[in-house]
Design an enzyme around this catalytic site. Structure first.
Site, PDB file in Angstrom:
ATOM      1  N   CYS A  12       1.012  -0.839  -0.018  1.00 16.82           N
ATOM      2  CA  CYS A  12       0.456   0.325  -0.071  1.00 16.82           C
ATOM      3  C   CYS A  12       0.993   1.087   0.070  1.00 16.82           C
ATOM      4  O   CYS A  12       0.307   2.196  -0.506  1.00 16.82           O
ATOM      5  CB  CYS A  12      -1.319  -0.089   0.702  1.00 16.82           C
ATOM      6  SG  CYS A  12      -0.277  -0.362   2.720  1.00 16.82           S
ATOM      7  N   HIS A  30      -1.789   1.486   7.808  1.00 13.55           N
ATOM      8  CA  HIS A  30      -2.350   1.282   6.266  1.00 13.55           C
ATOM      9  C   HIS A  30      -1.875   2.358   5.691  1.00 13.55           C
ATOM     10  O   HIS A  30      -2.352   3.935   6.051  1.00 13.55           O
ATOM     11  CB  HIS A  30      -3.416   0.760   6.317  1.00 13.55           C
ATOM     12  CG  HIS A  30      -3.936   0.527   4.439  1.00 13.55           C
ATOM     13  ND1 HIS A  30      -3.274  -0.457   3.807  1.00 13.55           N
ATOM     14  CD2 HIS A  30      -5.067   1.367   4.027  1.00 13.55           C
ATOM     15  CE1 HIS A  30      -4.263   0.005   2.404  1.00 13.55           C
ATOM     16  NE2 HIS A  30      -4.993   1.312   2.635  1.00 13.55           N
TER      17      HIS A  30
END
Length: 1231
Positions: free
Chosen positions: A50, A305
């Site tokens: 990510c 994230h």
């Protein structure tokens, strides 16, 4: 650099649902999904990329960078086709970046793949899952690009766009000599701690001066001595694109641990850098920069994230569509002329007036109505006006229905008026829509921002950026572009702008191939087969539908698109069946042993077959909805026909009557007593079979009062057997004729019956032949005959077991078998006067006082519906005792007086008294009603704050998404799973049952032994009931009365300290989660997680745990711990399926078998990113399974060590983490 700063993209993970089709069909491979309404492409997450995706999207939305890369042709970079040729110099990284950017611009897919790009980096699958930081990646990727572009016209691409310089100066206060040093930068790293925002940080760095004086003098080279001086820094050269890295992660040298700075840190959408520059003579526009990308980090310093907010500079995406998609329904409801839309007559006239042939199918009319006003006829008008066909019939002066009512047209005198009315209404709707959408036409001049989260792209508003100023989810990198950089007009909304021809051709060919694959997939995946059963080819016989001729002629197979509506299906069947006349009703049918049965009638012609959950290979019955062959057909699951095996004696002479077995069909909702009518038997006893019994088949008599229950309520299913014994056969019970019709019964034995009726007989006792399946009624009648007693006893006697001490026990109901009465062969029974209690009566023993000798009790039969007060009055009358100074207590198993029956107005049934219970009449009034004496215990579970005895730490406790609460503190010592925890007795609290739980906590806080603990308020305490010296049931609501919790007289309460007020909802479940330590058979200390158990599914729990620990959901395994068995049961969402049509979720609910999940359960978590074995057990579990007593003793010893404080906070090891690995990108040599 800072640990596991990523998490998996969950968007592509789906729970497989197994279909119910009769054939196993191979599913074709699904092609990539097309772009969503934003018309922008995301990037798929490879497991931990990510951070890479966010940076690549930022570079892609930097048009100048993208176009500079596109300007490098194959003559400079080489070709990917030659990458395996050792003699060819192929610059793979820029080529793969070009290809990726072309896919993001032109390829019609929801998300692109970076697999080829990461392969060009030289990354393995482990590298794609490894922990890395996006700021570190930014520098390494730019370095790799610079190396890859050496010797090409793009060799200065990075320097040209991102390179800037800083000058550091020290000015001598004496001689004014200036000593300076110049530094290059590709990104500015700014502080976050103790700084309010970006401009404040830049001011501290490039405006404030550091003064050297007093003990900190500067050595001047010109003066050759220590002098006072001033040090400062300025921006000397500004790049076209300014990258700012925020120092969110710091190290706490006191706690010796890393942490994330989550305080508020503001940054402007436009910034003027003039105050921070060395030269400030130019116009202000030269120093103006606009924000165009914000990379956001969600999580902590050990996990999280990344996603990115990006400004669409070239307007490549569709930003308006989301608002426009959500507004029509609202605006239609807000129209000023709402009464016109609510008039179905005007709407239908307007729709028909627009038809060229002025003729339309009634089913199609409903679909056009749905498209026109956005809601179906059934939802909008049916309740007030009835079905659509009925409405058209009632307005025959306007609408003309065909003879079969399948088509409708508008009468000529109504067409013209309807058309003008509709045009006028349409214009008014348009005016309302446009007038209620301010700024619609000038939106193109606004800033278009998108949230790109791996493969998902969503439009956002500019004001949403402010939400990323602070918190666990906050800005981590900022990207600014010079305001003077203007894009050419031809680049606006043109994704093909400056893309090389060979990439344009490649993307065009790929799009054609994708479209072909999607067409093939849709046609394959959305087509299913239906079996049409035609009503005229069936007749109703023996409770079910059967074909008149052969099955093949009665069933037609139809292949149909499940995306089409039910109206389309009905119309297709109409066209297929040219002979059909009248209404056509479609119903879901199913084959059962009795034949074909109709379960559900399908309605809602505007709904797709997917919406109404029609499955592949479904059986559809086509009929008129009322009758088949002149017989009205019962439908629904309630009246499902059951095929039963009925055993009864055939008619004939008494000697020749034989047992006959015949199949019979009965509706499931019919009364059991209808069996007598069906077989023309006047009456008798019905027995049901239990084939699961050990040793063979057993029979259970159905009481007369239960004959009015339905077959389904009695638990009968297809294939069940029932036995009918008619009333004329009392002298020769079927159940004693072993061997003639039952071949798997137990061996015949006997029971002894003693004459206790105080009547003279020739014998005092007899032995009656019986089996475990013999009914008590038969034994009693035979005993009366063999003892030669009066026949009147048949109506007024009962059998009572006699125990080894000679005591008569509770009478046995006549309908029981010996097995059901739990009587063994050879048992002694007493034939006593008086009837046995009925199913609504209780046989009770009672005595007076507390010193009771066995056998001295009195007996009584009472209705179970009488109250305790009435029962006490009857017993006092038996003893001849007056007064109201008595109360009842139930005798416990130790033959001692137990709890008093305090609720005197409650019925015996409500208090769950059973036949055979003993009640004691005790002198004295009942304790004060509603007064509880509650022992209070102190419960301190092991955890991050378990060592702080004297006070509660003020550690923040913050909610995460989905209602999960966690304490933001570092776990303490690792060890075994903590099950038994030290409990400390605090004292007793006397309190009324009408008091609330909060008042109980407040009163407990006044106990002297609790004074050493600092508790701000009762809301900082969590209350549990005690169950076997462990916390049992969690008491949730502080405002709820204790009476409502039904605590009972002997309930003990334990109180657990909290660090923040807790407000649990009725569906919230509190779980103790423990993370397994990698490489060790041990767990970190438990942390509480609150899970919304409304759905109760395994996938829901896994998602909550993954969110809580910031891990990819498919990279964790969880298991429930059973401390009594020392076992772990993995919680998996793959083997728990939901039956799609019936929506049965019992198998998927973790609160049912086999997990029985409840508050306080321990959930172990395994991180598959660092550990892949499937073992959850610990060393203590191994010991416990071998020697349970030793395992529990080990656990208690470990707890004593911890509770004594032998592990101090300084000695407690920190949370273990994976070893960090440096990030690298492998680049070939091109010098």
């Amino acid at each position: 650099m800072f640990g596991d700063l990523f998490e998996e993209d969950y968007s592509s993970v789906s729970n497989n649902q197994y279909g119910k089709g009769k054939k196993l069909k191979a599913k074709p491979l699904e092609p990539p999904a097309p772009r969503e309404f934003t018309n922008l492409s995301g990037i798929r997450n490879q497991g931990g990329t990510c951070y890479l995706n966010s940076l690549l999207q930022t570079l892609h939305f930097t048009p100048e960078f993208r176009e500079a890369l596109f300007s490098l042709g194959p003559e400079e970079l080489g070709s990917l086709e030659e990458k395996d040729n050792p003699d060819a110099k192929v610059r793979i990284i820029p080529l793969q970046l070009q290809r990726l950017f072309a896919q993001l611009l032109l390829l019609d897919q929801e998300a692109a793949s970076t697999a080829d790009l990461t392969d060009s980096f030289g990354w393995t699958s482990n590298e794609e899952m490894r922990q890395h930081d996006v700021q570190e990646l930014n520098r390494i990727l730019f370095s790799a690009l610079e190396t890859s572009l050496v010797g090409t016209s793009g060799h200065d691409l990075i320097n040209r766009l991102y390179h800037g310089t800083i000058v550091n100066q020290i000015v001598c206060k004496e001689c004014k000599n200036v000593s300076e040093k110049q530094e290059d930068f590709l990104d500015l790293t700014v502080a976050v701690k103790n700084v309010t925002g970006l401009e404040d940080a830049l001011w501290n760095m490039y405006v404030e001066e550091e003064v050297f004086d007093c003990d900190n003098l500067y050595h001047c080279g010109s003066c050759d001595r220590l002098v006072k001086a001033a040090k400062s820094a300025k921006l000397r050269k500004l790049p076209p694109f300014l990258t700012v890295s925020l120092l969110r992660f710091n190290f706490d040298f006191v706690k010796c641990e890393r942490y994330k700075e989550t305080s508020c840190y503001t940054f402007p959408l436009r910034i003027n850098l003039k105050p921070f520059c060395e030269q400030s003579q130019l116009d202000d526009l030269e120093y103006m920069y606009d924000l165009f990308s914000v990379i956001i980090h969600k999580g902590g310093c050990y996990g999280g994230h990344y996603h990115v907010y990006i400004k669409d500079v070239d307007h490549l995406g569709n930003w308006q569509l989301q608002e426009e998609k959500s507004k029509p329904d609202v605006n239609l409801k807000d129209l000023q002329n709402e009464e016109e839309i609510d008039d179905p007559l005007m709407i239908l006239k307007a729709i028909l007036s627009q038809e060229e042939s002025n003729l339309i199918l009634v089913d199609h009319l409903g679909q056009k109505l749905l498209k026109k006003i956005g809601i179906s006829w059934n939802k909008k008008y049916r309740k007030q006006y009835g079905p659509l066909r009925k409405f058209l019939q009632l307005h025959s002066q306007i609408f003309l229905l065909s003879s079969d009512e399948s088509t409708v047209s508008l009468l000529k005198n109504s067409s013209l008026q309807a058309e003008s009315d509709f045009q006028r209404k349409d214009q008014q709707i348009f005016k309302t829509l446009t007038s209620e959408s301010p700024g619609l036409n000038d939106r193109t001049s606004c800033s278009h921002w998108f949230d790109i989260n791996d493969s998902k792209v969503q439009p956002i508003e500019e004001k949403d950026i402010k939400q990323q100023f602070q918190g666990k989810e906050s800005a981590y990198m900022l990207f600014y572009r010079k305001s003077q950089l203007q894009r050419p007009p031809e680049a606006r909304a043109n994704p093909r702008y400056r893309v090389p021809c060979h990439l344009l051709n490649e993307m065009d060919a790929a799009n054609i191939e994708l479209q072909t694959k999607r067409t093939e997939y849709d046609s394959t995946n959305n087509i299913f087969e239906l079996h049409l059963h035609l009503g005229p080819h069936y007749h109703f016989f023996n409770g079910a539908l059967h074909p008149v001729v052969s099955q093949t002629e009665s069933v037609w197979d139809l292949t149909f698109d499940k995306r089409k509506t039910l109206g389309d299906l009905r119309q297709s069947i109409f066209q297929l069946l040219e002979f059909w006349e009248g209404d056509m009703v479609l119903s879901v049918a199913k084959f059962v042993p009795a034949g074909l049965h109709i379960y559900q009638t399908l309605d809602g012609d505007d709904l797709t077959l997917c919406d109404i959950e029609i499955a592949d290979e479904e059986d559809i019955f086509v009929w008129n909805g009322v009758e088949v062959g002149g017989i009205q057909i019962p439908t629904g699951s309630d009246c499902e026909p059951l095929l039963l095996n009925v055993l009864h004696l055939a008619t004939g002479s008494e000697e020749c009557r034989q047992l006959v077995e015949s199949p019979q069909v009965f509706p499931a909702n019919a009364e059991v007593g209808t069996v007598f009518t069906a077989l023309a038997i006047p009456g008798g006893v019905i027995f049901t079979s239990n084939t699961a019994s050990v040793g063979g088949e057993s029979w259970t008599a159905i009481p007369k009062e239960d004959l009015k229950k339905t077959f389904r309520e009695q638990g009968l299913r297809n294939g069940s057997s029932i036995l009918i014994q008619d009333s004329s056969n009392d002298n020769n019970s079927l159940l004693t004729k072993q061997g003639k019709w039952i071949t798997t019964v137990n061996e015949v034995d006997w029971v002894q019956v003693n004459n206790l009726c105080q009547l003279e007989s020739e014998e005092e006792q007899v032995k009656i032949s019986a089996t475990v399946n013999t009914v008590v009624f038969d034994i009693r009648i035979k005993a009366i005959k063999e003892l030669k007693l009066m026949k009147e006893l048949a109506e007024n006697s009962c059998l009572r077991p006699i125990d080894r001490n000679g005591k008569l026990l509770c009478p046995v109901p006549d309908s029981y078998t010996l097995k059901e009465a739990e009587l063994k062969m050879g048992s002694s029974l007493g034939l006593c006067p008086g009837r046995a209690p009925t199913s609504s009566q209780l046989f009770l023993f009672f005595a007076m006082g507390s010193d009771i000798q066995p056998g001295s009790e009195m007996e009584i039969i009472v209705e179970e519906t009488i109250s305790v007060r009435e029962c006490l009055k009857i017993m006092l009358e038996k003893f001849g005792l007056p007064g109201d100074t008595w109360h009842l207590r139930k005798m416990d198993w130790c033959y001692e007086a137990g709890e008093p029956l305090c609720e005197e107005d409650a019925t015996l049934k409500e208090l769950m008294l059973c036949s055979g219970d003993t009640l004691l009449l005790t002198e004295g009034k009942l304790p004060s009603p509603g007064l509880l004496k509650v022992p209070i215990w102190w419960y301190q579970p092991p955890g991050p704050n378990s060592q702080g005895k004297r006070h509660l730490d003020q550690t923040n406790c913050t909610p995460s998404q989905g209602g999960v609460w966690r304490a933001t503190s570092t776990p303490g010592a690792a060890g075994d799973v903590h099950v038994d925890v030290p409990l400390r007795y605090l004292g007793d609290v006397k309190i009324s049952e009408d008091a609330t739980l909060g008042e109980l906590k407040a009163q407990a806080m006044t106990l002297p032994s609790l004074s050493e603990f600092f508790i701000p308020s009762p809301a900082f305490l969590r209350a549990w009931t005690m169950d076997s010296k462990r916390p049992g049931r969690l008491l949730r609501k502080n405002q709820q009365q204790l009476r409502e919790y039904k605590l009972g007289k002997r309930t003990e309460i334990c109180l657990e300290p909290l660090q923040k007020e807790e407000h649990l909802g009725p569906q919230d479940m509190l779980l103790r989660t423990q993370m397994r330590l990698p490489g060790e058979r041990a767990y970190a200390l438990p942390v509480d997680v609150v899970w919304d158990a409304a759905r109760g599914t395994a996938s829901s729990l896994r998602q909550r745990v993954a969110d809580f620990y910031s891990l990819p959901v498919e990279k964790i395994e969880i298991a429930k711990y059973f401390p009594d068995k020392f076992e772990w049961l993995p919680v998996s969402s793959w083997n728990q399926q939901i039956t799609k049509r019936k929506k049965k979720k019992k198998q998927d609910n973790l609160q049912g078998a086999p997990y029985y999940l409840k508050d306080g359960d321990i959930i172990g978590i395994k991180n598959l990113l660092v550990e892949e074995d499937d073992d959850f057990s610990t060393v203590r579990d191994d010991i416990g399974r071998e020697d349970p007593a030793l395992g529990k003793r080990k656990s208690q010893e470990a707890l004593r060590v911890q509770s004594n404080g032998l592990l101090s906070s300084a000695e407690t090891p920190g949370r273990p983490h994976r070893p960090e690995a440096s990030l690298s990108i492998h680049v070939g040599s091109f010098r």
